[in-house]
Design a protein around this motif. Structure first.
Motif, PDB file in Angstrom:
ATOM      1  N   SER A 313       0.754  -1.308  -0.111  1.00 54.15           N
ATOM      2  CA  SER A 313       0.043   0.058  -0.008  1.00 54.15           C
ATOM      3  C   SER A 313       0.809   1.215   0.241  1.00 54.15           C
ATOM      4  O   SER A 313       1.927   1.093   0.703  1.00 54.15           O
ATOM      5  CB  SER A 313      -0.895   0.182   1.157  1.00 54.15           C
ATOM      6  OG  SER A 313      -1.595   1.143   1.460  1.00 54.15           O
ATOM      7  N   SER A 316       0.835   3.055   3.538  1.00 59.25           N
ATOM      8  CA  SER A 316       1.358   2.391   4.452  1.00 59.25           C
ATOM      9  C   SER A 316       2.880   2.605   4.381  1.00 59.25           C
ATOM     10  O   SER A 316       3.684   2.711   5.217  1.00 59.25           O
ATOM     11  CB  SER A 316       1.011   1.071   4.693  1.00 59.25           C
ATOM     12  OG  SER A 316       1.538   0.293   3.456  1.00 59.25           O
ATOM     13  N   GLN A 334      -0.013  -3.164   6.154  1.00 63.92           N
ATOM     14  CA  GLN A 334      -0.027  -3.673   4.848  1.00 63.92           C
ATOM     15  C   GLN A 334      -1.509  -3.944   4.415  1.00 63.92           C
ATOM     16  O   GLN A 334      -2.051  -4.568   5.365  1.00 63.92           O
ATOM     17  CB  GLN A 334       1.113  -5.015   4.602  1.00 63.92           C
ATOM     18  CG  GLN A 334       2.337  -4.650   4.665  1.00 63.92           C
ATOM     19  CD  GLN A 334       2.761  -3.728   3.779  1.00 63.92           C
ATOM     20  OE1 GLN A 334       2.461  -3.614   2.475  1.00 63.92           O
ATOM     21  NE2 GLN A 334       3.685  -2.875   4.091  1.00 63.92           N
ATOM     22  N   LEU A 335      -1.817  -3.524   3.176  1.00 68.85           N
ATOM     23  CA  LEU A 335      -3.212  -3.582   2.951  1.00 68.85           C
ATOM     24  C   LEU A 335      -3.466  -4.868   1.902  1.00 68.85           C
ATOM     25  O   LEU A 335      -2.253  -4.871   1.219  1.00 68.85           O
ATOM     26  CB  LEU A 335      -3.955  -2.247   2.328  1.00 68.85           C
ATOM     27  CG  LEU A 335      -3.823  -1.240   3.193  1.00 68.85           C
ATOM     28  CD1 LEU A 335      -4.368   0.060   2.461  1.00 68.85           C
ATOM     29  CD2 LEU A 335      -4.741  -1.421   4.231  1.00 68.85           C
TER      30      LEU A 335
END
Length: 335
Positions: A313, A316, A334-335
């Motif tokens: 991401s 992030s 983290q996505l």
């Protein structure tokens, strides 16, 4: 001239008070694009045909006259002093040998990049068709790509132990991604965070004109080259420039370099820093754009697309890179 107060009679209907007066219009500030937007537009812009002819002919003319001059010098030295002439011939021969080695290295770099591209294409086809045999070929190529590298030895051994238990294409490719590519993703994320931190810091602190553009250009090219090295597609000088242009051209074409106050707000908490200092706000924007370039470089240089593992991401990455740099705090997610 009067010494007393002056009274003005208001016309009927003009009873205006501070509470009913319209707000003062804010001045519209035209903001210039961030440094990374200018860099991306500059690199992605395709030169016209006339400019390409001009530079091609200029290089050809310079090379021709340099070659003729070197030939005349060598012939003259051989006529006057054979020893000096043969020394000149030897030096020119060594120079040509080094130039040949550089050319071979550049060709090998382009070959590595094409090899990664073929693996990416094969992985996409295997996932689309759910072809197990095709997936096995792709994982074999990935294993061969990282053969001899100590940083992938544990992952390759773990994949070799468990690959016989997987009987579908997406599971096999996912296993290769989690065992072999996941440690490389972590190293690539560190490079992206370092580049974003450097660009943001220079933009916020250095007041020199075009310093942020130069820093963004050099930091992003170095980041892309290191990401390519991490994923096994080491590139030479020309290969790095071509890869950089490919990544930035993709970002410009998709509009991914257009960011605004919404990204600043998500990173800096409501855009407070951008209101306190214009340089700090632009530094965050440049850092975020660098992170976007880094994510795009990971997608281009990675032998497989992000399927099982989540794609990094940008928010992030920027939070991790800028934590403590501008007085903010963030958690790395983290996505």
């Amino acid at each position: 001239m009067t010494n007393g107060p002056v009274l003005f009679d208001l016309e009927e209907g003009d009873d205006v008070t501070p509470s009913t007066a319209p707000p003062v219009p804010e001045l519209e500030v035209v903001q210039t694009p961030a440094a990374m937007q200018r860099v991306a537009s500059l690199i992605a812009k395709r030169p016209n045909r006339l400019a390409r002819w001009f530079w091609g002919l200029l290089v050809s003319l310079v090379g021709f006259f340099v070659g003729v001059a070197a030939w005349d010098v060598v012939i003259g030295l051989l006529a006057r002093s054979p020893i000096l002439g043969w020394i000149a011939v030897g030096l020119i021969g060594l120079f040509c040998a080094v130039l040949l080695l550089i050319t071979l290295r550049e060709l090998a770099a382009f070959g590595r990049l094409r090899r990664v591209d073929r693996i990416q294409l094969g992985a996409s086809e295997a996932l689309a068709d759910d072809n197990l045999s095709r997936a096995r070929e792709v994982t074999a190529k990935i294993n061969a790509l990282y053969r001899g590298r100590d940083d992938t030895q544990w992952g390759r051994e773990a994949f070799a132990e468990r690959k016989g238990d997987v009987l579908d294409a997406d599971g096999l490719l996912g296993l290769a991604e989690t065992t072999i590519l996941s440690p490389l993703d972590a190293r690539a994320r560190i490079e992206v965070e370092a580049a974003a931190r450097q660009v943001a810091t220079v933009t916020a602190i250095v007041p020199l004109a075009l310093a942020d553009v130069f820093t963004a250009l050099t930091a992003n090219m170095r980041m892309i080259r290191r990401i390519a090295e991490i994923y096994g597609g080491r590139s030479g000088t020309l290969g790095s420039w071509r890869l950089t242009k490919q990544v930035l051209s993709h970002l410009v074409a998709t509009g991914a370099v257009a960011v605004g106050d919404n990204l600043i707000g998500s990173v800096a908490g409501g855009g407070v820093l951008s209101k306190v200092s214009r340089r700090f706000g632009e530094g965050i924007i440049n850092g975020a754009l660098t992170a976007r370039v880094g994510v795009a470089a990971m997608e281009v240089c990675r032998p497989m697309a992000f399927t099982t593992e989540p794609k990094p991401s940008v928010t992030s990455l920027v939070k991790r890179a800028l934590t403590g740099l501008f007085g903010g705090s963030a958690k790395s997610d983290q996505l």
